[in-house]
Write a protein that holds these residues in place. Structure first.
Motif, mmCIF file in Angstrom:
data_model
loop_
_atom_site.group_PDB
_atom_site.id
_atom_site.type_symbol
_atom_site.label_atom_id
_atom_site.label_comp_id
_atom_site.label_asym_id
_atom_site.label_seq_id
_atom_site.Cartn_x
_atom_site.Cartn_y
_atom_site.Cartn_z
ATOM 1 N N GLN A 67 17.940 34.741 -48.126
ATOM 2 C CA GLN A 67 17.479 34.946 -46.942
ATOM 3 C C GLN A 67 17.220 33.361 -46.457
ATOM 4 O O GLN A 67 18.255 33.418 -45.237
ATOM 5 N N ARG A 68 16.445 32.868 -46.509
ATOM 6 C CA ARG A 68 16.477 31.262 -46.772
ATOM 7 C C ARG A 68 18.132 30.634 -46.834
ATOM 8 O O ARG A 68 18.390 29.296 -46.256
ATOM 9 N N GLU B 251 20.386 31.315 -44.056
ATOM 10 C CA GLU B 251 19.831 30.551 -42.059
ATOM 11 C C GLU B 251 20.327 28.966 -42.929
ATOM 12 O O GLU B 251 20.564 28.701 -41.793
ATOM 13 N N LYS C 73 22.610 28.229 -44.369
ATOM 14 C CA LYS C 73 24.925 27.809 -44.436
ATOM 15 C C LYS C 73 24.706 27.554 -46.145
ATOM 16 O O LYS C 73 25.982 27.166 -46.064
#
Length: 325
Positions: A119-120, A123, A125
């Protein structure tokens, strides 16, 4: 003389670190610890200490007493359980006067959960993320990932616990209680296009040394065969990841080459299981870490020999009154 303690000395990372440190030209007293009394660990250290499990209540008291007893200069965790425990109790451990080789607490925490780490990456990209899913529905995963796809534990390091799922029947056979602990990914690239890259990072978004190996995994998830390759292909990706996560000290990045560029399998925020192989080719990250801990000196890029390495099973004999290799 420096006194260095390596935990988990019965495992491939722990005794790999000890073997690497033995290459030092400087005198060192090497202390290896393990919960096992019948392991190969005593063959790679000057002093062997049996320790309790990391999760027992009095573990920290025991560790602090051990560090004081031997006046340990630097301690290096050789197993993940110690890395987590030591990161949580770093101030108490360093109150003994021992410096600890640990990555940044933030990166250690992020890497402990592969889903949160994914997920990080989204975030930020980063282009290296592999699409991942938590939905444990075979038809959904077949559509998103294709067949076969990969299931891996959200928590844990290395390639332990990976399951390649090719059929609905195989998926149905997985313990329902286990599925909430897993996440799914497509299988990207090919087995012979997998790379383990180690860098020594400065905690400010950069690194000073790097080495890349093409590898073949053993069934236990460790590097079984490796070939030194040009690190230039990985320098941009490692730089991007350093800028994103600010790792500190020896850090391991695992990639697969794909038609869409490099994809990140995971970051191990520690010395990897290939460390003794790297040391044999001239990249001794264990020694780099000790020098950094004691002298606060970043390493410079060493000359790295080219070649390949093969791991195999060998005998280590302990006579009653001596050690014989």
């Amino acid at each position: 003389m420096r006194t260095i303690l390596v935990s988990g000395a019965a495992g491939i990372v722990g005794y790999g670190i000890l073997r690497s440190l033995k290459r030092s030209n400087s005198p060192m007293k090497l202390i290896g610890t393990s919960i096992y009394t019948d392991s190969v660990a005593p063959g790679f250290c000057d002093v062997f200490e049996r320790v309790p499990r990391t999760d027992v209540p009095d573990y920290l008291d025991w560790l602090l007493a051990l560090l004081r007893k031997h006046r340990v200069d630097v301690a290096i965790p050789g197993i993940d359980a110690d890395m987590y425990k030591w990161a949580d109790r770093l101030a108490e451990i360093e109150s003994t006067g021992t410096r600890v080789v640990l990555n940044s607490p933030d990166l250690i925490a992020r890497c402990s959960d592969k889903w949160a780490f994914y997920q990080r990456q989204l975030e930020l990209k980063l282009p290296y993320a592999i699409p991942s899913h938590l939905e444990m529905d075979f038809d959904f995963l077949k559509e998103k990932c294709g067949l076969p796809f990969l299931l891996k534990p959200r928590r844990g390091f290395g390639s332990k616990g990976l399951v390649v799922v090719a059929t609905a029947e195989q998926f149905a056979g997985i313990d329902p209680a286990t599925k909430p602990t897993l996440m799914a990914q497509p299988i990207v690239g090919r087995d012979d296009e997998e790379f383990t890259v180690s860098a020594f990072c400065d905690g400010r978004g950069s690194y000073s040394t790097i080495m890349a190996l093409r590898r073949k995994l053993s069934k236990d998830g460790f590097t079984e065969k490796a070939e030194v390759v040009d690190e230039a292909e990985f320098s941009e990706a490692v730089r991007d990841l350093c800028q994103a996560f600010s790792p500190v000290g020896p850090t391991n990045f695992q990639f697969r080459r794909t038609d869409h560029g490099l994809k990140l399998l995971e970051i191990n925020p520690r010395i990897s299981s290939s460390t003794s192989i790297r040391a044999a080719f001239g990249y001794n990250e264990a020694l780099m870490a000790v020098d950094m801990a004691i002298e606060n000196r970043m390493p410079v890029q060493p000359d790295i020999k080219r070649g390949r390495a093969v791991r195999y099973t060998e005998d280590h004999i302990f006579y009653e009154n001596s050690v014989h290799l």
